[in-house]
Design a protein around this motif. Structure first.
Motif, PDB file in Angstrom:
ATOM      1  N   ALA A   1      -3.607 -23.078  84.793  1.00  0.00           N
ATOM      2  CA  ALA A   1      -4.300 -23.946  83.828  1.00  0.00           C
ATOM      3  C   ALA A   1      -3.397 -25.088  83.397  1.00  0.00           C
ATOM      4  N   GLU A   2      -4.016 -26.235  83.177  1.00  0.00           N
ATOM      5  CA  GLU A   2      -3.261 -27.384  82.683  1.00  0.00           C
ATOM      6  C   GLU A   2      -3.069 -27.270  81.163  1.00  0.00           C
ATOM      7  N   GLU A   3      -2.072 -27.959  80.689  1.00  0.00           N
ATOM      8  CA  GLU A   3      -1.815 -27.954  79.251  1.00  0.00           C
ATOM      9  C   GLU A   3      -2.956 -28.667  78.531  1.00  0.00           C
ATOM     10  N   GLU A   4      -3.311 -28.169  77.320  1.00  0.00           N
ATOM     11  CA  GLU A   4      -4.391 -28.771  76.560  1.00  0.00           C
ATOM     12  C   GLU A   4      -4.081 -30.206  76.158  1.00  0.00           C
ATOM     13  N   SER A   5      -2.821 -30.519  75.974  1.00  0.00           N
ATOM     14  CA  SER A   5      -2.453 -31.877  75.562  1.00  0.00           C
ATOM     15  C   SER A   5      -2.555 -32.882  76.695  1.00  0.00           C
ATOM     16  N   GLY A   6      -2.662 -32.409  77.930  1.00  0.00           N
ATOM     17  CA  GLY A   6      -2.701 -33.315  79.054  1.00  0.00           C
ATOM     18  C   GLY A   6      -1.349 -33.832  79.475  1.00  0.00           C
ATOM     19  N   GLN A   7      -0.289 -33.455  78.785  1.00  0.00           N
ATOM     20  CA  GLN A   7       1.056 -33.892  79.105  1.00  0.00           C
ATOM     21  C   GLN A   7       1.779 -32.793  79.877  1.00  0.00           C
ATOM     22  N   PRO A   8       2.727 -33.152  80.750  1.00  0.00           N
ATOM     23  CA  PRO A   8       3.491 -32.125  81.459  1.00  0.00           C
ATOM     24  C   PRO A   8       4.302 -31.292  80.483  1.00  0.00           C
ATOM     25  N   PRO A   9       4.446 -29.984  80.747  1.00  0.00           N
ATOM     26  CA  PRO A   9       5.173 -29.125  79.810  1.00  0.00           C
ATOM     27  C   PRO A   9       6.637 -29.540  79.685  1.00  0.00           C
ATOM     28  N   ILE A  10       7.150 -29.397  78.490  1.00  0.00           N
ATOM     29  CA  ILE A  10       8.535 -29.752  78.211  1.00  0.00           C
ATOM     30  C   ILE A  10       9.415 -28.544  78.478  1.00  0.00           C
ATOM     31  N   LEU A  11      10.511 -28.753  79.190  1.00  0.00           N
ATOM     32  CA  LEU A  11      11.441 -27.680  79.491  1.00  0.00           C
ATOM     33  C   LEU A  11      12.265 -27.364  78.254  1.00  0.00           C
ATOM     34  N   ASP A  12      12.272 -26.086  77.846  1.00  0.00           N
ATOM     35  CA  ASP A  12      13.047 -25.651  76.696  1.00  0.00           C
ATOM     36  C   ASP A  12      14.502 -25.508  77.121  1.00  0.00           C
ATOM     37  N   PHE A  13      15.311 -26.478  76.742  1.00  0.00           N
ATOM     38  CA  PHE A  13      16.696 -26.507  77.182  1.00  0.00           C
ATOM     39  C   PHE A  13      17.486 -25.308  76.656  1.00  0.00           C
ATOM     40  N   PHE A  14      17.251 -24.924  75.401  1.00  0.00           N
ATOM     41  CA  PHE A  14      18.043 -23.846  74.800  1.00  0.00           C
ATOM     42  C   PHE A  14      17.787 -22.519  75.519  1.00  0.00           C
ATOM     43  N   TYR A  15      16.513 -22.174  75.724  1.00  0.00           N
ATOM     44  CA  TYR A  15      16.196 -20.919  76.401  1.00  0.00           C
ATOM     45  C   TYR A  15      16.589 -20.971  77.876  1.00  0.00           C
ATOM     46  N   THR A  16      16.462 -22.132  78.495  1.00  0.00           N
ATOM     47  CA  THR A  16      16.887 -22.257  79.889  1.00  0.00           C
ATOM     48  C   THR A  16      18.382 -22.005  80.030  1.00  0.00           C
ATOM     49  N   LEU A  17      19.162 -22.591  79.152  1.00  0.00           N
ATOM     50  CA  LEU A  17      20.610 -22.375  79.175  1.00  0.00           C
ATOM     51  C   LEU A  17      20.962 -20.916  78.894  1.00  0.00           C
ATOM     52  N   LEU A  18      20.252 -20.295  77.953  1.00  0.00           N
ATOM     53  CA  LEU A  18      20.510 -18.891  77.630  1.00  0.00           C
ATOM     54  C   LEU A  18      20.211 -17.986  78.832  1.00  0.00           C
ATOM     55  N   LEU A  19      19.085 -18.216  79.504  1.00  0.00           N
ATOM     56  CA  LEU A  19      18.743 -17.404  80.677  1.00  0.00           C
ATOM     57  C   LEU A  19      19.714 -17.630  81.824  1.00  0.00           C
ATOM     58  N   LEU A  20      20.192 -18.883  81.985  1.00  0.00           N
ATOM     59  CA  LEU A  20      21.183 -19.147  83.026  1.00  0.00           C
ATOM     60  C   LEU A  20      22.472 -18.377  82.760  1.00  0.00           C
ATOM     61  N   MET A  21      22.906 -18.359  81.506  1.00  0.00           N
ATOM     62  CA  MET A  21      24.122 -17.625  81.159  1.00  0.00           C
ATOM     63  C   MET A  21      23.951 -16.122  81.393  1.00  0.00           C
ATOM     64  N   LEU A  22      22.782 -15.591  81.047  1.00  0.00           N
ATOM     65  CA  LEU A  22      22.540 -14.158  81.258  1.00  0.00           C
ATOM     66  C   LEU A  22      22.553 -13.814  82.739  1.00  0.00           C
ATOM     67  N   ALA A  23      21.924 -14.645  83.570  1.00  0.00           N
ATOM     68  CA  ALA A  23      21.900 -14.373  85.003  1.00  0.00           C
ATOM     69  C   ALA A  23      23.302 -14.463  85.606  1.00  0.00           C
ATOM     70  N   VAL A  24      24.071 -15.457  85.204  1.00  0.00           N
ATOM     71  CA  VAL A  24      25.437 -15.582  85.721  1.00  0.00           C
ATOM     72  C   VAL A  24      26.299 -14.411  85.264  1.00  0.00           C
ATOM     73  N   ILE A  25      26.135 -13.992  84.004  1.00  0.00           N
ATOM     74  CA  ILE A  25      26.894 -12.831  83.523  1.00  0.00           C
ATOM     75  C   ILE A  25      26.521 -11.584  84.295  1.00  0.00           C
ATOM     76  N   LEU A  26      25.244 -11.454  84.649  1.00  0.00           N
ATOM     77  CA  LEU A  26      24.805 -10.294  85.425  1.00  0.00           C
ATOM     78  C   LEU A  26      25.484 -10.251  86.790  1.00  0.00           C
ATOM     79  N   VAL A  27      25.571 -11.402  87.459  1.00  0.00           N
ATOM     80  CA  VAL A  27      26.219 -11.448  88.776  1.00  0.00           C
ATOM     81  C   VAL A  27      27.721 -11.242  88.650  1.00  0.00           C
ATOM     82  N   LEU A  28      28.372 -11.995  87.800  1.00  0.00           N
ATOM     83  CA  LEU A  28      29.825 -11.889  87.667  1.00  0.00           C
ATOM     84  C   LEU A  28      30.239 -10.559  87.056  1.00  0.00           C
ATOM     85  N   GLY A  29      29.414 -10.022  86.138  1.00  0.00           N
ATOM     86  CA  GLY A  29      29.738  -8.717  85.567  1.00  0.00           C
ATOM     87  C   GLY A  29      29.685  -7.618  86.594  1.00  0.00           C
ATOM     88  N   SER A  30      28.685  -7.660  87.456  1.00  0.00           N
ATOM     89  CA  SER A  30      28.606  -6.655  88.524  1.00  0.00           C
ATOM     90  C   SER A  30      29.804  -6.757  89.462  1.00  0.00           C
TER      91      SER A  30
END
Length: 541
Positions: free
Chosen positions: A143-172
């Motif tokens: 489904a398209e966004e109701e506002s008709g605008q492309p969704p905005i990337l949440d920088f804070f959550y994106t950075l947090l998930l990137l750190m978690l994934a990298v920690i998972l690889v390097l921690g293992s």
């Protein structure tokens, strides 16, 4: 994009299809990527970054590069989950993120750790069952966004998930290098450690009681952009109290704003003038609020967070500026109101004087030769009083803020009033008069106002009788009564409170008389308002 990536992972590295599959995967990624919008014009820096990433992926591809690439894709997809408003579109992103986590933990990380036994156990699941997840994405509703605008990337959550994934690889990798344990045990330890860490962070982020939480501290830091925001607001509030006008406040506030470390120059334009401070650098932000136009210059690019902060600061400055302008307007209005009230009061005093002189002139016109001595005595007594009143009126005109008072014996003033209105057929009733001094300036102003209104009413109805009664034992009470028709209800309700409509005047006489009586400690009131009895009372305890 995900299916081409899966084909690359299953075929492995070093085969003849590696280059074709990675280029295919990068092409699909560029079609999907959420960072750059289709209407954006690519800069030289963006083009060089994309070319460099493509060169690394094509010519320097390894399992470590693939692991970090999967972490980046997982972060981008996870960030889209938090920023997507349409609930139906979140399922596709959740499936894609689940696929990336599964292939990372069950295929890529074992390749990095060289755990072949665990890899063989998961080979069938990876090759035949895991591809069903990307295929299932095709059956979800995009489904398209109701506002008709492309969704905005949440920088804070994106950075947090990137750190978690990298920690998972390097921690293992770190646990396997230090303990030589089985991959299953390594994975459990890594996930358990991440779960405990996230639980602790969530508790510190928003605790239930006591400590305010890391989230609130971070929010305050982001709000102030690393500066003491409360102190800056306090300084602006103090300037608002100490400065006297909007222009002075603007100049002082601009100097205070220039003290911020990321501000190099300012330029403003208001209704009170314009000005410049500091140096005008390359980067700038134009902010408008009401009639307050501000341009802020900075050496560094203005990030979205900093721009929002600048808008907040400009809005605060604009509110204080408008408050100062309203304060100046209010002072001017009060000043003009004082001029109006003074002018209308003096106009009414002069009107009373003219009416008193007209009464004397009328008496002179109607007098016979036999009344010459009596008329001359009346003139000798009344003309000096009128002259004194006219002189005091002129003094008020020169110094309107100074209220004049003239004290005399109450009995003397009462006799002078009776003589002044002897030709108007007014009944004067004396109950008892004590030997006391009164402000005859006030009594003349109020009584002449009441009597002249009654006389004007009698001109329209000659049957109206007018009487004045005075009682002065412990206090002074004077009542003026006429037998005419009552005042309209809406006029009587607002009498002495504000200007009211008048058939033969400005409608401000009784209003000023009431205020003048109140300032001198008296009370002027309408105690009776009915047919045949309209009675005003002026009394002082």
């Amino acid at each position: 994009m995900l299916l081409s990536l899966h084909a690359l992972l299953i075929n492995g590295l070093g085969n003849s299809l590696q280059t074709a599959l990675i280029i295919c995967h990068l092409g699909f990624f560029l079609l999907w990527q959420p960072v750059l919008h289709t209407k954006d014009k690519l800069s030289i820096r963006s083009i060089l970054l994309l070319v460099a990433a493509g060169i690394v992926m094509v010519f320097f591809l390894s399992w470590w590069v693939i692991a970090f690439w999967l972490c980046a894709l997982f972060a981008l997809l996870g960030g889209r989950v938090f920023s997507t408003q349409a609930k139906s579109a979140r399922l596709g992103y959740l499936l894609a993120a689940s696929y990336l986590v599964g292939v990372l933990l069950m295929w890529v990380v074992p390749k990095l750790l060289n755990t072949s036994a665990e890899l063989e156990a998961a080979k069938f699941l990876i090759e035949y069952l895991l591809p069903l997840i990307p295929i299932g994405i095709g059956f979800t509703k995009a489904a398209e966004e109701e506002s008709g605008q492309p969704p905005i990337l949440d920088f804070f959550y994106t950075l947090l998930l990137l750190m978690l994934a990298v920690i998972l690889v390097l921690g293992s990798f770190a646990i396997q290098a230090s303990s030589q344990a089985m991959y299953g045990e390594i994975l459990v330890k890594t996930l358990l450690g991440l779960a405990i860490a996230l639980a602790g962070i969530s508790l510190l982020w928003n605790p239930r009681a006591g400590f305010s939480g890391v989230g609130q501290l971070l929010s305050r830091y982001l709000l102030s952009v690393g500066l003491p925001f409360e102190q800056w607001i306090r300084n602006i509030a103090e300037l608002g109290e100490s400065t006297s006008n909007a222009g002075e406040f603007t100049n002082a506030a601009m100097k205070e704003l220039l003290t911020l470390p990321w501000v190099t120059g300012l330029k403003w334009d208001t209704l009170d003038g314009n000005g410049e401070l500091g140096e005008q650098e390359k980067y700038q932000a134009n902010l408008d609020f009401y009639d307050f136009h501000l341009t802020i210059f900075s050496k560094l690019p203005l990030t979205p967070a900093l721009t929002i902060h600048l808008k907040l600061l400009s809005q605060i400055l604009g509110e204080f500026y408008e408050a100062k302008r309203r304060e100046e307007t209010l002072r001017q209005t009060v000043y003009m109101q004082a001029i109006y009230e003074t002018g209308s009061r003096l106009t009414h005093d002069i009107k009373n004087l003219v009416q008193s002189m007209s009464a004397l002139c009328g008496a002179a016109e109607q007098a016979q030769e036999a009344d010459s001595e009596r008329l001359l005595a009346l003139f000798r007594k009344q003309l000096p009083l009128l002259n004194q009143r006219l002189a005091r009126t002129l003094e008020k005109l020169e110094t309107p803020n100074k209220e004049s008072s003239r004290f005399a014996k109450l009995s003397s003033w009462w006799n002078a009033l009776r003589e002044r209105y002897a030709e108007h057929y007014i009944s004067f009733v004396t109950t008892e008069i004590a030997k006391t001094d009164v402000d005859v300036e006030l009594l003349d102003s109020v009584l002449e106002n009441l009597l002249q209104n009654a006389i004007e009413k009698r001109k329209m109805d000659t049957s109206i009788a007018i009487s004045v009664e005075i009682t002065a034992v412990q206090g002074v009470t004077i009542e003026v009564t006429d037998t005419g028709k009552p005042m309209p209800k809406h006029v009587a309700e607002h009498l002495f409170k504000k200007q009211v409509s008048s058939e033969n005047g400005l409608g401000v006489g009784l209003y000023h008389a009431g205020k003048q009586a109140q300032q001198s400690g008296y009370e002027l009131s309408l105690i009776d308002n009915r047919q045949g009895t309209v009675r005003f009372r002026l009394n002082k305890a």
